[in-house]
Structures are given as C-alpha cells and as structure tokens.
Design a protein around this motif. Sequence first.
Motif, PDB file in Angstrom:
ATOM      1  N   UNK A 245       0.988  -1.153   0.031  1.00 23.94           N
ATOM      2  CA  UNK A 245       0.033  -0.033   0.053  1.00 23.94           C
ATOM      3  C   UNK A 245       0.939   1.360  -0.021  1.00 23.94           C
ATOM      4  N   UNK A 246       0.690   2.206  -1.201  1.00 22.94           N
ATOM      5  CA  UNK A 246       1.681   3.270  -1.144  1.00 22.94           C
ATOM      6  C   UNK A 246       0.595   4.401  -1.817  1.00 22.94           C
ATOM      7  N   UNK A 247      -0.343   4.703  -0.607  1.00 21.54           N
ATOM      8  CA  UNK A 247      -1.309   5.546  -1.138  1.00 21.54           C
ATOM      9  C   UNK A 247      -1.130   7.236  -0.769  1.00 21.54           C
ATOM     10  N   UNK A 248      -1.233   7.970  -1.789  1.00 16.02           N
ATOM     11  CA  UNK A 248      -1.281   9.397  -1.389  1.00 16.02           C
ATOM     12  C   UNK A 248       0.376   9.809  -1.013  1.00 16.02           C
ATOM     13  N   UNK A 249       1.149   8.971  -1.765  1.00 17.35           N
ATOM     14  CA  UNK A 249       2.750   9.182  -1.209  1.00 17.35           C
ATOM     15  C   UNK A 249       3.383   9.751  -2.456  1.00 17.35           C
ATOM     16  N   UNK A 250       3.060   9.098  -3.785  1.00 14.20           N
ATOM     17  CA  UNK A 250       4.056   9.559  -5.059  1.00 14.20           C
ATOM     18  C   UNK A 250       3.469  10.743  -5.773  1.00 14.20           C
TER      19      UNK A 250
END
Length: 292
Positions: free
Chosen positions: A234-239
Amino acid sequence: MATTAPSDFQATPASGGSPLLGDAEFQFLRDFVYQHCGISLSEQKRQLVQGRLLRRLRALGLRDFSGYCDVLRRDPDGELGDLASAISTNVTSFFREMHHYDLLVDELLPRWLEAKKNGGRLRIWSAGCSSGEEPYALAMVLAEALERTGSKVDARILATDLSPQALEQARAGTYALERMGGVSEARRNRWFLRGEGSYEGLACVHPRLRELVTIQPLNLLHEWPMRGPFDAIFCRNVVIYFDKPTKQRLFDRYAGLLEQGGYLFLGHSESMYGLSDSFELVGRTVYRKCVP
C-alpha cells in the motif's frame, strides 16, 4: 509517508524580525528536499516553506536559515525526518478508500490464506504509514480473516514512514474518538480499548493488532533493508508529488519486492499510466504485478 503539497498549508509570515529565506538557502533546500524526499519545490513555495521551517529554527535555537542549512550539511540523516514533517502534512484516516479493503476481505485474503495454509508467509507493506491508521485498519481485516478461517499462516504487516512524529503516534496506537469515523461500531468494540478518566475521549488499538504490525522508519528514496517478497504494498497518497523519474524508479523497486501476481495499491488521485510495464491495472487504483 502520505503528504500534501506545501501549497496546501498556511505559512507563518516572516515578520517582527523573523529571519528570511534567502535565494542561496532556498536553492539548497530545494536540492536537498528533492534528493532526499523526492519532492520538487517550486519558487512559488518559498514563503510557505519559510513559514514552516521557522519552527525548526526555533526548536534548534538557530538565528537564520543559513545555520539550518549547515545543520543539514553536517547531519542530513539526523534532521531529515523533522524537515520532511515540517514541509509536508500527514493526511490519513481509518479505512480510507474502502474499496481497497473490500477487495482484501472479499477476494485477496481468502485466496492468500488458502494458498499459504501449508506453511507459507503472508506479508503486506504499508509504505508511508503516517500516524498508523492505515496499517491498523489492514491489521483489523487481516485478524478477522485469520479468525474466520482458523488459519495459522505466518501473517505480518510492515509499516514505514519518514516522519518521526508520525511514527511516534503510530507506535502509541492511541487516537481521538473523533478520528475514528471510518471504523464501524462493531470494530471499535472488538479492536479498541476505550480510555477512561484522563484518557476519556481516546481509544487504544487492541494488543492483537500490535502483534501483527511492525513499525519502522524508512526513507523510500534510500536503501531498503527488507527483501520481501510482499503479497501487497500500500503506497497511497505518497507519490503524487514525486516527479516522473522518481515515480518510475519507485515502482520498479516495488515490483522487485512483490510476489509474482502481487498487488500495489495507490491513492485515489495517483496513477501508474505510462510509468511502468511491470504492472497491470485491475481495479480502482489497484495494480497487479505482471506474471511473465
């Protein structure tokens, strides 16, 4: 770390003798933040960054931004987490983007637990865990799936972030009740301990959830100590605030740590379109690692 752009917060104007952020110092900070955090700061962000970093100057007892730049030169790793926290805002909530959790509950967790029932490991990574709401929400649905199936699978969640303040709150696992709007009443009763007395209005995550979650500091742009493989990341609202080359490198690294057919979850305003050939879109901001 889940962030909003510096333009999304109010700056404190430099007045009453407060130091100003000069050209040379701002250029150094722009280069430093891009190199270490992957965030590109435009000239329009100068006043906003100045307002946020004035707090760090006061905390460190510094008279001007030149002194703060010297601190970063002498000990970049020591100050990096506080710098990242100062120029970004951690925005998160329990069960944000519920369709991702629905996919886990209805399809992925039952499939993984069945496939691994004879000794496999199940690993999920919350990359940019902020103050802990995401990994603890993942822990709730994972714990429920383990109870429902009676599974003894070795299942763990890794939660990482760059911000020391966010990690401190994640480790504490204590939240104001008004921040738990996304948690159903049944889950509040099952997975939280309600505070009393001086802790009135607070809730603490159940020890069972803590058993499932490992919280560690990590800069996504630096070396990663873990080897995987992960079933989901889960890499949400990071990139969203990374530039294209940084996103491409990060997605390639994620692909290298995922199981064949593993899943990558992004935030609602993020996309992998034109950035990686290693994944296929299989749902709303849900990507699956392609199988050769």
